[in-house]
Design a protein around this motif. Sequence first.
Motif, PDB file in Angstrom:
ATOM      1  N   THR A 214      -9.269 -27.013 -25.361  1.00  0.00           N
ATOM      2  CA  THR A 214      -8.036 -26.521 -25.980  1.00  0.00           C
ATOM      3  C   THR A 214      -8.354 -25.479 -27.043  1.00  0.00           C
ATOM      4  O   THR A 214      -7.744 -24.403 -27.074  1.00  0.00           O
ATOM      5  N   ASN A 215      -9.307 -25.778 -27.909  1.00  0.00           N
ATOM      6  CA  ASN A 215      -9.686 -24.839 -28.964  1.00  0.00           C
ATOM      7  C   ASN A 215     -10.256 -23.542 -28.388  1.00  0.00           C
ATOM      8  O   ASN A 215      -9.969 -22.448 -28.889  1.00  0.00           O
ATOM      9  N   LEU A 216     -11.048 -23.652 -27.323  1.00  0.00           N
ATOM     10  CA  LEU A 216     -11.592 -22.463 -26.668  1.00  0.00           C
ATOM     11  C   LEU A 216     -10.464 -21.616 -26.065  1.00  0.00           C
ATOM     12  O   LEU A 216     -10.449 -20.389 -26.210  1.00  0.00           O
ATOM     13  N   ALA A 217      -9.499 -22.270 -25.418  1.00  0.00           N
ATOM     14  CA  ALA A 217      -8.370 -21.542 -24.833  1.00  0.00           C
ATOM     15  C   ALA A 217      -7.545 -20.849 -25.911  1.00  0.00           C
ATOM     16  O   ALA A 217      -7.137 -19.692 -25.747  1.00  0.00           O
ATOM     17  N   ILE A 218      -7.304 -21.528 -27.014  1.00  0.00           N
ATOM     18  CA  ILE A 218      -6.538 -20.928 -28.119  1.00  0.00           C
ATOM     19  C   ILE A 218      -7.281 -19.723 -28.691  1.00  0.00           C
ATOM     20  O   ILE A 218      -6.683 -18.680 -28.964  1.00  0.00           O
TER      21      ILE A 218
ATOM     22  N   TYR B 160      -3.990 -31.234  -7.523  1.00  0.00           N
ATOM     23  CA  TYR B 160      -4.467 -30.888  -8.864  1.00  0.00           C
ATOM     24  C   TYR B 160      -5.950 -31.182  -8.974  1.00  0.00           C
ATOM     25  O   TYR B 160      -6.480 -32.018  -8.265  1.00  0.00           O
ATOM     26  N   ALA B 161      -6.576 -30.505  -9.944  1.00  0.00           N
ATOM     27  CA  ALA B 161      -7.962 -30.865 -10.271  1.00  0.00           C
ATOM     28  C   ALA B 161      -7.950 -32.310 -10.759  1.00  0.00           C
ATOM     29  O   ALA B 161      -7.080 -32.695 -11.530  1.00  0.00           O
ATOM     30  N   GLN B 162      -8.877 -33.107 -10.333  1.00  0.00           N
ATOM     31  CA  GLN B 162      -8.880 -34.526 -10.666  1.00  0.00           C
ATOM     32  C   GLN B 162      -9.500 -34.822 -12.016  1.00  0.00           C
ATOM     33  O   GLN B 162      -9.262 -35.856 -12.599  1.00  0.00           O
ATOM     34  N   ALA B 163     -10.315 -33.910 -12.530  1.00  0.00           N
ATOM     35  CA  ALA B 163     -10.942 -34.130 -13.819  1.00  0.00           C
ATOM     36  C   ALA B 163      -9.984 -33.758 -14.944  1.00  0.00           C
ATOM     37  O   ALA B 163      -9.124 -32.911 -14.774  1.00  0.00           O
ATOM     38  N   HIS B 164     -10.163 -34.394 -16.066  1.00  0.00           N
ATOM     39  CA  HIS B 164      -9.406 -33.998 -17.254  1.00  0.00           C
ATOM     40  C   HIS B 164      -9.944 -32.656 -17.718  1.00  0.00           C
ATOM     41  O   HIS B 164     -11.124 -32.389 -17.610  1.00  0.00           O
ATOM     42  N   ALA B 165      -9.073 -31.811 -18.245  1.00  0.00           N
ATOM     43  CA  ALA B 165      -9.538 -30.514 -18.756  1.00  0.00           C
ATOM     44  C   ALA B 165      -9.387 -30.499 -20.267  1.00  0.00           C
ATOM     45  O   ALA B 165      -8.572 -31.168 -20.821  1.00  0.00           O
TER      46      ALA B 165
ATOM     47  N   PHE C 184      -6.311 -16.196 -17.738  1.00  0.00           N
ATOM     48  CA  PHE C 184      -6.857 -17.393 -17.118  1.00  0.00           C
ATOM     49  C   PHE C 184      -5.712 -18.301 -16.745  1.00  0.00           C
ATOM     50  O   PHE C 184      -4.694 -18.363 -17.410  1.00  0.00           O
ATOM     51  N   CYS C 185      -5.878 -18.951 -15.606  1.00  0.00           N
ATOM     52  CA  CYS C 185      -4.848 -19.846 -15.067  1.00  0.00           C
ATOM     53  C   CYS C 185      -5.495 -21.190 -14.769  1.00  0.00           C
ATOM     54  O   CYS C 185      -6.646 -21.251 -14.363  1.00  0.00           O
ATOM     55  N   ALA C 186      -4.725 -22.245 -14.975  1.00  0.00           N
ATOM     56  CA  ALA C 186      -5.209 -23.590 -14.666  1.00  0.00           C
ATOM     57  C   ALA C 186      -4.105 -24.356 -13.952  1.00  0.00           C
ATOM     58  O   ALA C 186      -2.930 -24.196 -14.260  1.00  0.00           O
ATOM     59  N   PHE C 187      -4.492 -25.174 -13.000  1.00  0.00           N
ATOM     60  CA  PHE C 187      -3.587 -26.028 -12.234  1.00  0.00           C
ATOM     61  C   PHE C 187      -4.104 -27.446 -12.455  1.00  0.00           C
ATOM     62  O   PHE C 187      -5.055 -27.863 -11.800  1.00  0.00           O
ATOM     63  N   GLN C 188      -3.542 -28.153 -13.438  1.00  0.00           N
ATOM     64  CA  GLN C 188      -4.140 -29.400 -13.908  1.00  0.00           C
ATOM     65  C   GLN C 188      -3.203 -30.589 -13.796  1.00  0.00           C
ATOM     66  O   GLN C 188      -2.005 -30.478 -14.010  1.00  0.00           O
ATOM     67  N   TYR C 189      -3.823 -31.723 -13.524  1.00  0.00           N
ATOM     68  CA  TYR C 189      -3.128 -33.002 -13.558  1.00  0.00           C
ATOM     69  C   TYR C 189      -2.944 -33.445 -15.007  1.00  0.00           C
ATOM     70  O   TYR C 189      -1.905 -33.952 -15.389  1.00  0.00           O
ATOM     71  N   MET C 190      -3.954 -33.219 -15.828  1.00  0.00           N
ATOM     72  CA  MET C 190      -3.919 -33.630 -17.230  1.00  0.00           C
ATOM     73  C   MET C 190      -4.727 -32.646 -18.063  1.00  0.00           C
ATOM     74  O   MET C 190      -5.746 -32.139 -17.609  1.00  0.00           O
ATOM     75  N   TRP C 191      -4.272 -32.359 -19.283  1.00  0.00           N
ATOM     76  CA  TRP C 191      -5.009 -31.482 -20.205  1.00  0.00           C
ATOM     77  C   TRP C 191      -5.078 -32.198 -21.542  1.00  0.00           C
ATOM     78  O   TRP C 191      -4.089 -32.282 -22.255  1.00  0.00           O
ATOM     79  N   ASP C 192      -6.257 -32.705 -21.901  1.00  0.00           N
ATOM     80  CA  ASP C 192      -6.373 -33.449 -23.157  1.00  0.00           C
ATOM     81  C   ASP C 192      -7.712 -33.255 -23.859  1.00  0.00           C
ATOM     82  O   ASP C 192      -8.008 -33.941 -24.825  1.00  0.00           O
TER      83      ASP C 192
END
Length: 78
Positions: free
Chosen positions: A18-22, A73-78, A5-13
């Motif tokens: 995060t727990n799902l990705a881990i 970038y995606a405008q929503a926080h991820a 999986f790949c993400a192109f993000q402005y912010m990741w918080d």
Amino acid sequence: MRETFCAFQYMWDHEEMTNLAIAQMRRGVNARLVIDGRELLHSKSAWQAQRVLDLLKGGLKLRVMNMEGRGRYAQAHA
């Protein structure tokens, strides 16, 4: 074959994402994230640095870029 999986993000918080990705990385899924360098260094989020660190410890491949302009970038926080 491994999943990726790949993400192109402005912010990741986001903690749950995060727990799902881990959890996915622990199952062998490759994870790649491109994130805005300026936002990473001067984040408006108190949690972004910790979330990115958690992802890195989980095996994330990170690329930091300083992008100019809007809409890259995606405008929503991820």
